[in-house]
Write a protein that holds these residues in place. Structure first.
Motif, short mmCIF file in Angstrom:
data_model
loop_
_atom_site.label_atom_id
_atom_site.label_comp_id
_atom_site.label_asym_id
_atom_site.label_seq_id
_atom_site.Cartn_x
_atom_site.Cartn_y
_atom_site.Cartn_z
N MET A 66 -47.98 -27.54 5.48
CA MET A 66 -49.10 -26.63 5.30
C MET A 66 -49.22 -25.71 6.52
O MET A 66 -49.20 -26.17 7.65
N ARG A 67 -49.30 -24.39 6.24
CA ARG A 67 -49.52 -23.44 7.34
C ARG A 67 -50.90 -22.84 7.20
O ARG A 67 -51.33 -22.47 6.11
N ILE A 68 -51.61 -22.77 8.31
CA ILE A 68 -53.00 -22.31 8.30
C ILE A 68 -53.10 -21.02 9.10
O ILE A 68 -52.59 -20.92 10.21
N LEU A 69 -53.78 -20.04 8.49
CA LEU A 69 -54.06 -18.80 9.21
C LEU A 69 -55.56 -18.74 9.49
O LEU A 69 -56.38 -18.99 8.61
N THR A 70 -55.91 -18.43 10.73
CA THR A 70 -57.31 -18.31 11.05
C THR A 70 -57.58 -16.90 11.59
O THR A 70 -56.88 -16.41 12.47
N VAL A 71 -58.54 -16.23 10.97
CA VAL A 71 -58.83 -14.84 11.31
C VAL A 71 -59.86 -14.81 12.43
O VAL A 71 -60.88 -15.49 12.34
N VAL A 72 -59.58 -14.05 13.48
CA VAL A 72 -60.55 -13.95 14.57
C VAL A 72 -60.89 -12.49 14.82
O VAL A 72 -60.04 -11.61 14.74
N MET A 93 -57.45 -22.67 22.29
CA MET A 93 -58.14 -23.73 21.54
C MET A 93 -57.14 -24.58 20.76
O MET A 93 -57.49 -25.66 20.29
N GLY A 94 -55.91 -24.06 20.58
CA GLY A 94 -54.91 -24.89 19.93
C GLY A 94 -54.06 -24.22 18.87
O GLY A 94 -53.17 -24.85 18.30
N ALA A 95 -54.33 -22.94 18.58
CA ALA A 95 -53.46 -22.24 17.63
C ALA A 95 -52.06 -22.12 18.23
O ALA A 95 -51.91 -22.08 19.45
N LEU A 134 -61.61 -25.68 13.02
CA LEU A 134 -61.24 -26.43 11.82
C LEU A 134 -59.73 -26.48 11.66
O LEU A 134 -59.15 -27.54 11.38
N ALA A 135 -59.08 -25.33 11.87
CA ALA A 135 -57.62 -25.27 11.73
C ALA A 135 -56.95 -26.23 12.71
O ALA A 135 -56.03 -26.98 12.34
N VAL A 136 -57.43 -26.22 13.96
CA VAL A 136 -56.82 -27.06 14.99
C VAL A 136 -57.07 -28.54 14.67
O VAL A 136 -56.18 -29.39 14.81
N GLN A 137 -58.29 -28.85 14.22
CA GLN A 137 -58.58 -30.26 13.86
C GLN A 137 -57.69 -30.72 12.70
O GLN A 137 -57.23 -31.86 12.69
N LEU A 138 -57.49 -29.83 11.73
CA LEU A 138 -56.62 -30.22 10.60
C LEU A 138 -55.21 -30.50 11.09
O LEU A 138 -54.56 -31.45 10.65
N LYS A 139 -54.76 -29.68 12.05
CA LYS A 139 -53.41 -29.91 12.57
C LYS A 139 -53.33 -31.23 13.33
O LYS A 139 -52.33 -31.95 13.26
N GLU A 140 -54.40 -31.54 14.06
CA GLU A 140 -54.42 -32.78 14.83
C GLU A 140 -54.46 -34.02 13.92
O GLU A 140 -53.88 -35.06 14.23
N VAL A 156 -49.54 -30.46 8.50
CA VAL A 156 -49.84 -29.11 8.98
C VAL A 156 -48.79 -28.71 10.00
O VAL A 156 -48.68 -29.30 11.07
N SER A 157 -47.97 -27.73 9.64
CA SER A 157 -46.85 -27.38 10.51
C SER A 157 -47.25 -26.36 11.57
O SER A 157 -46.71 -26.36 12.67
N GLU A 158 -48.20 -25.48 11.23
CA GLU A 158 -48.47 -24.40 12.17
C GLU A 158 -49.85 -23.80 11.92
O GLU A 158 -50.29 -23.66 10.79
N VAL A 159 -50.51 -23.44 13.03
CA VAL A 159 -51.78 -22.70 12.95
C VAL A 159 -51.55 -21.34 13.59
O VAL A 159 -51.14 -21.24 14.75
N VAL A 160 -51.78 -20.29 12.81
CA VAL A 160 -51.58 -18.93 13.30
C VAL A 160 -52.94 -18.23 13.36
O VAL A 160 -53.72 -18.31 12.41
N ALA A 161 -53.22 -17.56 14.48
CA ALA A 161 -54.46 -16.79 14.60
C ALA A 161 -54.14 -15.31 14.43
O ALA A 161 -53.15 -14.82 14.97
N MET A 162 -54.97 -14.61 13.65
CA MET A 162 -54.72 -13.19 13.41
C MET A 162 -55.95 -12.38 13.77
O MET A 162 -57.06 -12.77 13.46
N THR A 163 -55.73 -11.26 14.44
CA THR A 163 -56.85 -10.36 14.71
C THR A 163 -56.46 -8.94 14.41
O THR A 163 -55.27 -8.58 14.44
N LEU A 164 -57.45 -8.13 14.10
CA LEU A 164 -57.24 -6.70 13.90
C LEU A 164 -58.12 -6.00 14.93
O LEU A 164 -59.33 -6.22 14.95
#
Lengths: 263, 103
Positions: A1-7, A79-81, A45-51, A56-64
Motif C-alpha cells: 500500500m502506498r499512501i499520499l498525504t497532501v500538505v 514527521m516520517g514521510a 495518520l499516514a506515518v502511523q499506518l506505515k509504522e 505500507v511500502s511508502e508514504v509520499v507527501a505532496m504540496t503545491l
C-alpha cells in the motif's frame, strides 16, 4: 500500500494578517507560514499506518506552492514521510481550489507506482473551503470520505470502515480502497519532529514537477476567482455591568432602553 | 436565459435542516435580482409530507425526488437525484447547505 498525504503551507493562525495591495489577497511578506494543522493529521495518520502495518511500502507527501512551500514538505518528511513531491510552477499559482485539485490529481495519476490512499485535512485553515479532497476524488474517479474521525483498514488492505462526524450524529461508512480521505481533528495527535529526524528529512528525496509535467489549462475555467478579501469586522465595543444582581439588572434595562435603544 | 434559483432542501429522517430555510430566504432575495423565482429540490424517501413546509419557507415550485433508495444519505444516489432536479429546473444558481454530509 502506498499512501499520499497532501500538505499545504498556510499562514500561522496566530499571525497578524494584512491585506495586499489590490485587495484580493493577503500580504504574505513577513507572515509566519506553517503546515496546515488539518493536513498534519493526514501526515500523522499516514506515518502511523506505515509504522503499524507491514503492507505500507511508502508514504509520499505532496504540496503545491512556490519555493517556500518546500518547507512544508520538509516538516512532513521529518514527521516520517519517505519522499516529497513539490508541484512548483507560477502556472500552478491560483487560489482556485478546483484547479489545485486538478493539478494534484494529475500528478497522482502520473505516479508510476500508483497510490491506494490519499489523505488531506478536512479543510485548510486559510480558505476554509474543504474543496480539494472531494474534488481530487472526483478527478481521480475514486470514492471520498470526508471529515474522518475513525479508521479501520482491513488486514488485506482492500476495504475499510471509517467514522465521520456530522451535525448531531456520527456516520459509519464502509468502502473499498483506493480512496481519498479528509481527516478531522480527533483521529490522531500529530507528533513533533525530533531534531535528528529534521536532519534526516533534509536528505530525503523531493521531486519537483512543473507545468511541463502537468499541463493544467483545462480545469481552470470552471473555477472561481477571488475579487476581494476583507478582514472581519472589528469586534463591537463591550461594556461590563458590575454590582449586585439587582443593580446589574436595573442597569442593563437602562442601557438597553436609553443607550442601545433596543427595547 | 435561466433566472430561477434552486435550493437543495436538506432533510434527515423527515426533518428539514434549518439551513435549508435560510437558503430559501436567500434564494428569494437573489430571485429579486435575477428576475426569476425561488425553487426547491427535495430528495429522500416518503418526503411528500414535507412539501408544505418547503412552500411555506418560500419555494414557488418544488422538485421532489422520492425513492426508497434515498432513505439514507449516500453521495452518489443523492448526486444523481439533485442533478436530475437541476436538469429539470434549469436554474441560474443552485444553493446547497454547507453541512457535514455535503463535505
Amino acid at each position: 500500500m502506498r499512501i499520499l498525504t497532501v500538505v499545504k503551507q498556510v499562514p500561522d493562525s496566530n499571525a497578524t494578517i494584512k491585506l495586499a495591495a489590490g485587495g484580493n489577497d493577503i500580504d504574505r511578506a513577513g507572515v509566519k507560514l506553517v503546515v496546515d494543522p488539518f493536513d498534519e493529521f493526514g501526515i500523522e495518520l499516514a506515518v502511523q499506518l506505515k509504522e503499524k502495518r507491514s503492507d505500507v511500502s511508502e508514504v509520499v507527501a505532496m504540496t503545491l506552492g512556490p519555493d517556500k512551500a518546500s518547507e512544508a514538505l520538509r516538516v512532513a518528511l521529518a514527521m516520517g514521510a519517505d519522499k516529497g513531491v513539490h508541484l512548483n510552477d507560477p502556472a500552478f499559482e491560483s487560489k482556485n481550489e478546483l484547479f489545485a485539485a486538478y493539478v494534484m490529481s494529475e500528478a497522482i495519476k502520473k505516479d508510476a507506482d500508483g497510490f491506494d490512499l490519499v489523505l488531506c485535512g478536512k479543510y485548510n485553515i486559510d480558505l476554509d473551503a474543504g474543496a480539494v479532497g472531494p474534488a481530487m476524488a472526483e478527478f481521480l474517479g475514486w470514492p471520498h470520505v470526508g471529515a474522518v474521525i475513525g479508521l479501520e483498514i482491513a488486514d488485506d488492505g482492500k476495504r475499510f470502515t471509517a467514522r465521520r462526524r456530522i451535525e448531531g450524529a456520527e456516520e459509519v461508512v464502509e468502502c473499498d480502497l483506493p480512496v481519498v480521505l479528509t481527516i478531522d481533528k480527533g483521529l490522531v495527535e500529530p507528533r513533533y519532529p525530533s531534531l535528528p529526524n529534521l536532519m534526516k528529512a533534509k536528505k530525503k528525496p523531493v521531486a519537483v514537477l512543473t507545468s511541463s509535467d502537468i499541463p493544467g489549462e483545462s480545469a481552470a475555467e470552471a473555477g472561481t476567482d477571488f475579487l476581494s478579501v476583507q478582514p472581519p469586522p472589528p469586534r463591537p465595543e463591550c461594556t461590563f455591568i458590575e454590582g449586585e444582581p439587582e443593580e446589574m439588572a436595573k442597569e442593563l434595562v437602562r442601557v438597553l432602553r436609553e443607550e442601545a435603544k433596543v427595547v | 436565459m435561466a433566472s430561477n434559483i434552486l435550493v437543495f432542501v436538506e432533510q434527515r429522517e423527515g426533518k428539514i435542516l434549518p439551513a435549508s430555510f435560510q437558503l430559501l430566504a436567500l434564494a428569494n432575495e437573489l430571485a429579486g435580482a435575477t428576475g426569476g423565482q425561488a425553487e426547491a429540490c427535495l430528495v429522500g424517501s416518503g418526503v411528500d409530507g414535507l412539501t408544505q413546509r418547503v412552500a411555506e419557507g418560500g419555494a414557488k415550485k418544488i422538485y421532489v425526488v422520492d425513492d426508497a433508495e434515498l432513505a439514507k444519505y449516500r453521495a452518489m444516489p443523492y448526486t444523481a437525484a439533485v442533478c436530475a432536479a437541476i436538469d429539470a429546473a434549469t436554474p441560474k444558481i443552485v444553493l446547497v447547505p454547507s453541512s457535514a454530509p455535503r463535505r
